[in-house]
Design a protein around this motif. Structure first.
Motif, PDB file in Angstrom:
ATOM      1  N   SER A  24      12.530  37.269   2.781  1.00 32.20           N
ATOM      2  CA  SER A  24      13.209  38.255   1.933  1.00 32.20           C
ATOM      3  C   SER A  24      13.993  39.217   2.796  1.00 32.20           C
ATOM      4  O   SER A  24      13.933  39.186   4.030  1.00 32.20           O
ATOM      5  CB  SER A  24      12.182  39.009   1.076  1.00 32.20           C
ATOM      6  N   ILE A  25      14.715  40.115   2.128  1.00 30.24           N
ATOM      7  CA  ILE A  25      15.541  41.115   2.800  1.00 30.24           C
ATOM      8  C   ILE A  25      15.464  42.394   1.972  1.00 30.24           C
ATOM      9  O   ILE A  25      15.107  42.355   0.787  1.00 30.24           O
ATOM     10  CB  ILE A  25      16.998  40.599   2.936  1.00 30.24           C
ATOM     11  N   ASN A  26      15.764  43.529   2.572  1.00 32.61           N
ATOM     12  CA  ASN A  26      15.791  44.802   1.850  1.00 32.61           C
ATOM     13  C   ASN A  26      14.481  45.090   1.106  1.00 32.61           C
ATOM     14  O   ASN A  26      14.471  45.358  -0.098  1.00 32.61           O
ATOM     15  CB  ASN A  26      16.972  44.843   0.871  1.00 32.61           C
ATOM     16  N   ARG A  27      13.384  44.976   1.839  1.00 36.64           N
ATOM     17  CA  ARG A  27      12.064  45.307   1.313  1.00 36.64           C
ATOM     18  C   ARG A  27      11.683  44.450   0.100  1.00 36.64           C
ATOM     19  O   ARG A  27      11.337  44.941  -0.974  1.00 36.64           O
ATOM     20  CB  ARG A  27      11.975  46.800   0.961  1.00 36.64           C
ATOM     21  N   GLY A  28      11.786  43.123   0.286  1.00 41.55           N
ATOM     22  CA  GLY A  28      11.284  42.204  -0.729  1.00 41.55           C
ATOM     23  C   GLY A  28      12.320  41.594  -1.638  1.00 41.55           C
ATOM     24  O   GLY A  28      11.970  40.815  -2.529  1.00 41.55           O
ATOM     25  N   SER A  29      13.604  41.886  -1.450  1.00 41.67           N
ATOM     26  CA  SER A  29      14.640  41.309  -2.301  1.00 41.67           C
ATOM     27  C   SER A  29      14.835  39.833  -1.963  1.00 41.67           C
ATOM     28  O   SER A  29      14.881  39.449  -0.792  1.00 41.67           O
ATOM     29  CB  SER A  29      15.960  42.056  -2.112  1.00 41.67           C
ATOM     30  N   ASP A  30      14.958  38.999  -3.011  1.00 41.62           N
ATOM     31  CA  ASP A  30      15.167  37.566  -2.784  1.00 41.62           C
ATOM     32  C   ASP A  30      16.644  37.194  -2.759  1.00 41.62           C
ATOM     33  O   ASP A  30      16.985  36.037  -2.539  1.00 41.62           O
ATOM     34  CB  ASP A  30      14.440  36.739  -3.856  1.00 41.62           C
ATOM     35  N   VAL A  31      17.548  38.163  -2.981  1.00 37.79           N
ATOM     36  CA  VAL A  31      18.990  37.890  -2.931  1.00 37.79           C
ATOM     37  C   VAL A  31      19.432  37.996  -1.469  1.00 37.79           C
ATOM     38  O   VAL A  31      19.978  39.017  -1.024  1.00 37.79           O
ATOM     39  CB  VAL A  31      19.772  38.865  -3.828  1.00 37.79           C
ATOM     40  N   ILE A  32      19.195  36.926  -0.731  1.00 41.39           N
ATOM     41  CA  ILE A  32      19.440  36.926   0.708  1.00 41.39           C
ATOM     42  C   ILE A  32      20.926  37.122   1.013  1.00 41.39           C
ATOM     43  O   ILE A  32      21.309  37.924   1.862  1.00 41.39           O
ATOM     44  CB  ILE A  32      18.948  35.603   1.327  1.00 41.39           C
ATOM     45  N   GLY A  33      21.779  36.360   0.306  1.00 41.90           N
ATOM     46  CA  GLY A  33      23.208  36.423   0.587  1.00 41.90           C
ATOM     47  C   GLY A  33      23.826  37.773   0.311  1.00 41.90           C
ATOM     48  O   GLY A  33      24.775  38.179   0.997  1.00 41.90           O
ATOM     49  N   GLY A  34      23.309  38.503  -0.676  1.00 39.94           N
ATOM     50  CA  GLY A  34      23.850  39.812  -0.984  1.00 39.94           C
ATOM     51  C   GLY A  34      23.322  40.912  -0.095  1.00 39.94           C
ATOM     52  O   GLY A  34      23.937  41.982   0.010  1.00 39.94           O
ATOM     53  N   GLY A  35      22.194  40.684   0.565  1.00 37.95           N
ATOM     54  CA  GLY A  35      21.564  41.737   1.348  1.00 37.95           C
ATOM     55  C   GLY A  35      21.846  41.708   2.823  1.00 37.95           C
ATOM     56  O   GLY A  35      21.426  42.613   3.550  1.00 37.95           O
ATOM     57  N   MET A  36      22.594  40.696   3.320  1.00 34.09           N
ATOM     58  CA  MET A  36      22.850  40.615   4.750  1.00 34.09           C
ATOM     59  C   MET A  36      24.084  39.772   5.029  1.00 34.09           C
ATOM     60  O   MET A  36      24.529  38.983   4.192  1.00 34.09           O
ATOM     61  CB  MET A  36      21.650  39.999   5.485  1.00 34.09           C
ATOM     62  N   VAL A  37      24.652  39.957   6.208  1.00 27.98           N
ATOM     63  CA  VAL A  37      25.671  39.061   6.756  1.00 27.98           C
ATOM     64  C   VAL A  37      25.243  38.718   8.175  1.00 27.98           C
ATOM     65  O   VAL A  37      24.640  39.543   8.868  1.00 27.98           O
ATOM     66  CB  VAL A  37      27.078  39.697   6.745  1.00 27.98           C
ATOM     67  N   VAL A  38      25.562  37.514   8.615  1.00 31.41           N
ATOM     68  CA  VAL A  38      25.087  37.056   9.919  1.00 31.41           C
ATOM     69  C   VAL A  38      26.017  35.981  10.442  1.00 31.41           C
ATOM     70  O   VAL A  38      26.607  35.220   9.668  1.00 31.41           O
ATOM     71  CB  VAL A  38      23.632  36.524   9.805  1.00 31.41           C
ATOM     72  N   ASN A  39      26.173  35.948  11.762  1.00 25.27           N
ATOM     73  CA  ASN A  39      26.797  34.800  12.417  1.00 25.27           C
ATOM     74  C   ASN A  39      25.896  34.356  13.560  1.00 25.27           C
ATOM     75  O   ASN A  39      24.705  34.693  13.561  1.00 25.27           O
ATOM     76  CB  ASN A  39      28.227  35.122  12.873  1.00 25.27           C
ATOM     77  N   ASP A  40      26.423  33.643  14.528  1.00 25.89           N
ATOM     78  CA  ASP A  40      25.558  33.057  15.549  1.00 25.89           C
ATOM     79  C   ASP A  40      25.046  34.056  16.570  1.00 25.89           C
ATOM     80  O   ASP A  40      24.184  33.718  17.377  1.00 25.89           O
ATOM     81  CB  ASP A  40      26.299  31.921  16.274  1.00 25.89           C
ATOM     82  N   TRP A  41      25.570  35.292  16.571  1.00 28.40           N
ATOM     83  CA  TRP A  41      25.075  36.256  17.560  1.00 28.40           C
ATOM     84  C   TRP A  41      24.851  37.666  17.016  1.00 28.40           C
ATOM     85  O   TRP A  41      24.409  38.548  17.742  1.00 28.40           O
ATOM     86  CB  TRP A  41      26.028  36.324  18.757  1.00 28.40           C
ATOM     87  N   ALA A  42      25.143  37.910  15.758  1.00 35.53           N
ATOM     88  CA  ALA A  42      24.973  39.264  15.213  1.00 35.53           C
ATOM     89  C   ALA A  42      24.548  39.183  13.760  1.00 35.53           C
ATOM     90  O   ALA A  42      24.886  38.233  13.046  1.00 35.53           O
ATOM     91  CB  ALA A  42      26.263  40.068  15.340  1.00 35.53           C
ATOM     92  N   ALA A  43      23.792  40.183  13.311  1.00 35.14           N
ATOM     93  CA  ALA A  43      23.354  40.260  11.916  1.00 35.14           C
ATOM     94  C   ALA A  43      23.386  41.718  11.469  1.00 35.14           C
ATOM     95  O   ALA A  43      23.094  42.633  12.254  1.00 35.14           O
ATOM     96  CB  ALA A  43      21.942  39.689  11.754  1.00 35.14           C
ATOM     97  N   PHE A  44      23.742  41.914  10.203  1.00 31.24           N
ATOM     98  CA  PHE A  44      23.762  43.246   9.603  1.00 31.24           C
ATOM     99  C   PHE A  44      22.995  43.172   8.288  1.00 31.24           C
ATOM    100  O   PHE A  44      23.291  42.333   7.435  1.00 31.24           O
ATOM    101  CB  PHE A  44      25.199  43.701   9.358  1.00 31.24           C
ATOM    102  N   VAL A  45      22.006  44.053   8.146  1.00 33.97           N
ATOM    103  CA  VAL A  45      21.124  44.035   6.977  1.00 33.97           C
ATOM    104  C   VAL A  45      21.106  45.424   6.345  1.00 33.97           C
ATOM    105  O   VAL A  45      21.528  46.411   6.951  1.00 33.97           O
ATOM    106  CB  VAL A  45      19.695  43.614   7.378  1.00 33.97           C
ATOM    107  N   GLY A  46      20.615  45.507   5.100  1.00 30.11           N
ATOM    108  CA  GLY A  46      20.529  46.779   4.403  1.00 30.11           C
ATOM    109  C   GLY A  46      19.519  47.726   5.028  1.00 30.11           C
ATOM    110  O   GLY A  46      18.595  47.297   5.745  1.00 30.11           O
ATOM    111  N   MET A  47      19.671  49.000   4.761  1.00 25.83           N
ATOM    112  CA  MET A  47      18.809  50.015   5.360  1.00 25.83           C
ATOM    113  C   MET A  47      17.355  49.874   4.917  1.00 25.83           C
ATOM    114  O   MET A  47      16.450  50.321   5.626  1.00 25.83           O
ATOM    115  CB  MET A  47      19.318  51.411   4.992  1.00 25.83           C
ATOM    116  N   ASP A  48      17.103  49.285   3.765  1.00 31.47           N
ATOM    117  CA  ASP A  48      15.736  49.143   3.273  1.00 31.47           C
ATOM    118  C   ASP A  48      14.982  47.993   3.926  1.00 31.47           C
ATOM    119  O   ASP A  48      13.784  47.810   3.665  1.00 31.47           O
ATOM    120  CB  ASP A  48      15.734  48.929   1.748  1.00 31.47           C
ATOM    121  N   THR A  49      15.654  47.208   4.729  1.00 37.36           N
ATOM    122  CA  THR A  49      15.005  46.053   5.360  1.00 37.36           C
ATOM    123  C   THR A  49      13.881  46.524   6.282  1.00 37.36           C
ATOM    124  O   THR A  49      14.076  47.396   7.132  1.00 37.36           O
ATOM    125  CB  THR A  49      16.029  45.236   6.157  1.00 37.36           C
ATOM    126  N   THR A  50      12.698  45.934   6.124  1.00 39.15           N
ATOM    127  CA  THR A  50      11.528  46.351   6.910  1.00 39.15           C
ATOM    128  C   THR A  50      11.571  45.752   8.307  1.00 39.15           C
ATOM    129  O   THR A  50      12.338  44.829   8.594  1.00 39.15           O
ATOM    130  CB  THR A  50      10.239  45.925   6.207  1.00 39.15           C
TER     131      THR A  50
END
Length: 307
Positions: free
Chosen positions: A247-273
């Motif tokens: 999950s992402i953003n403290r239990g959210s199952d909408v993975i695609g909406g809660g993060m972006v990622v490529n082969d060397w960097a990732a950006f996630v929401g502030m609620d992500t544990t």
């Protein structure tokens, strides 16, 4: 008494002798020069040999970055990230754009964009380092802006598709793509030609919106937390990358909406544990590959293809 600085009886008192402050500083500077044989080297070169001097961060020391778009943790809705470029929604605060630019601008272009005048570019567009697909509602001006801003090798194509939220209906890396089961056959052919991927019609934990409930790169992937072990094995064999349910953003199952990622960097929401970030960094192997490594692999594969 003399050691304590007290004068003897009958003798005139005088302060203890101390060198002048400037003389003492120059003396210490000379000692430092004598002790540092590499003092003539550039600052960046000295920083590489001295852990106390902070130099540029090595590419392999990457990690997931927490951020927000206008107070929203759904960063995957307002941005799109690939190995060749990044898109960020126009308007609003520049804080989110600055975070992306700080991490990515040295390696790939970060482009302001809108689709049909809307800011949810991550949910209506989909792409990889080969190309970018946008819905038919994209205006001519927006399409031209994307073509002018992205590298020449990236093909930008407008798609006539009833399911216009392409980012929700398609998930892909640079080699394989998963698509909504009801997507048109013509759209499937365009995906294969423009993005240069092998296309499979699949569901994620019974959900047809594969782009919303999964995210994967050339290194690994994260899918809906209720995905069964059998489905994980099947998807992993199709994609040829390791997958994990999470999950992402403290239990959210909408993975695609809660993060972006490529082969060397990732950006996630502030609620992500911290636990979720640990899973993201592990499955996407962010600590193992930096931009220089990925670029080298791309160059090698290109040379092999030309040969």
């Amino acid at each position: 008494r003399a050691e304590c600085g007290l004068a003897r009886r009958g003798a005139p008192w005088s302060p203890p002798h101390r060198p002048r402050e400037s003389a003492l500083r120059s003396h210490l500077d000379r000692q430092a020069d004598q002790r540092t044989p590499d003092s003539g080297r550039p600052q960046q070169e000295r920083a590489a040999g001295n852990p106390r001097i902070r130099g540029p961060r090595p590419p392999e020391a990457n990690m997931a970055t927490r951020c927000q778009w206008e107070g929203s943790n759904e960063v995957g809705v307002f941005s799109l990230l690939t190995n060749g470029y990044a898109l960020c929604a126009q308007g609003g605060s520049e804080n989110f754009y600055s975070v992306l630019e700080q991490e990515l601008a040295d390696h790939i272009p970060v482009v302001h964009a809108s689709i049909a005048g809307c800011r949810f570019v991550g949910r209506v567009a989909v792409g990889n380092r080969h190309g970018l697909l946008v819905p038919s509602t994209t205006t001519d001006q927006e399409l031209q802006h994307l073509r002018n801003s992205l590298p020449d090798r990236v093909v930008v194509q407008r798609v006539e598709e009833r399911l216009s939220a392409l980012g929700n209906c398609i998930a892909c890396n640079d080699h394989v793509g998963l698509v909504h089961t009801d997507l048109d056959r013509e759209t499937e052919d365009i995906i294969s030609d423009v993005l240069r991927v092998e296309v499979f019609r699949q569901t994620i934990a019974g959900n047809a919106l594969v782009g919303s409930y999964s995210k994967f790169t050339n290194q690994g992937g994260l899918v809906h937390p209720r995905t069964t072990v059998e489905d994980l094995e099947e998807l992993s064999s199709l994609l040829q990358v390791p997958l994990v349910a999470g999950s992402i953003n403290r239990g959210s199952d909408v993975i695609g909406g809660g993060m972006v990622v490529n082969d060397w960097a990732a950006f996630v929401g502030m609620d992500t544990t911290a636990t979720e970030i640990s899973v993201v960094e592990g499955i996407f192997k962010l600590h193992e590959a930096g931009p220089s490594v990925i670029t080298g692999e791309m160059r090698t594969s290109l040379l092999d293809h030309l040969a």
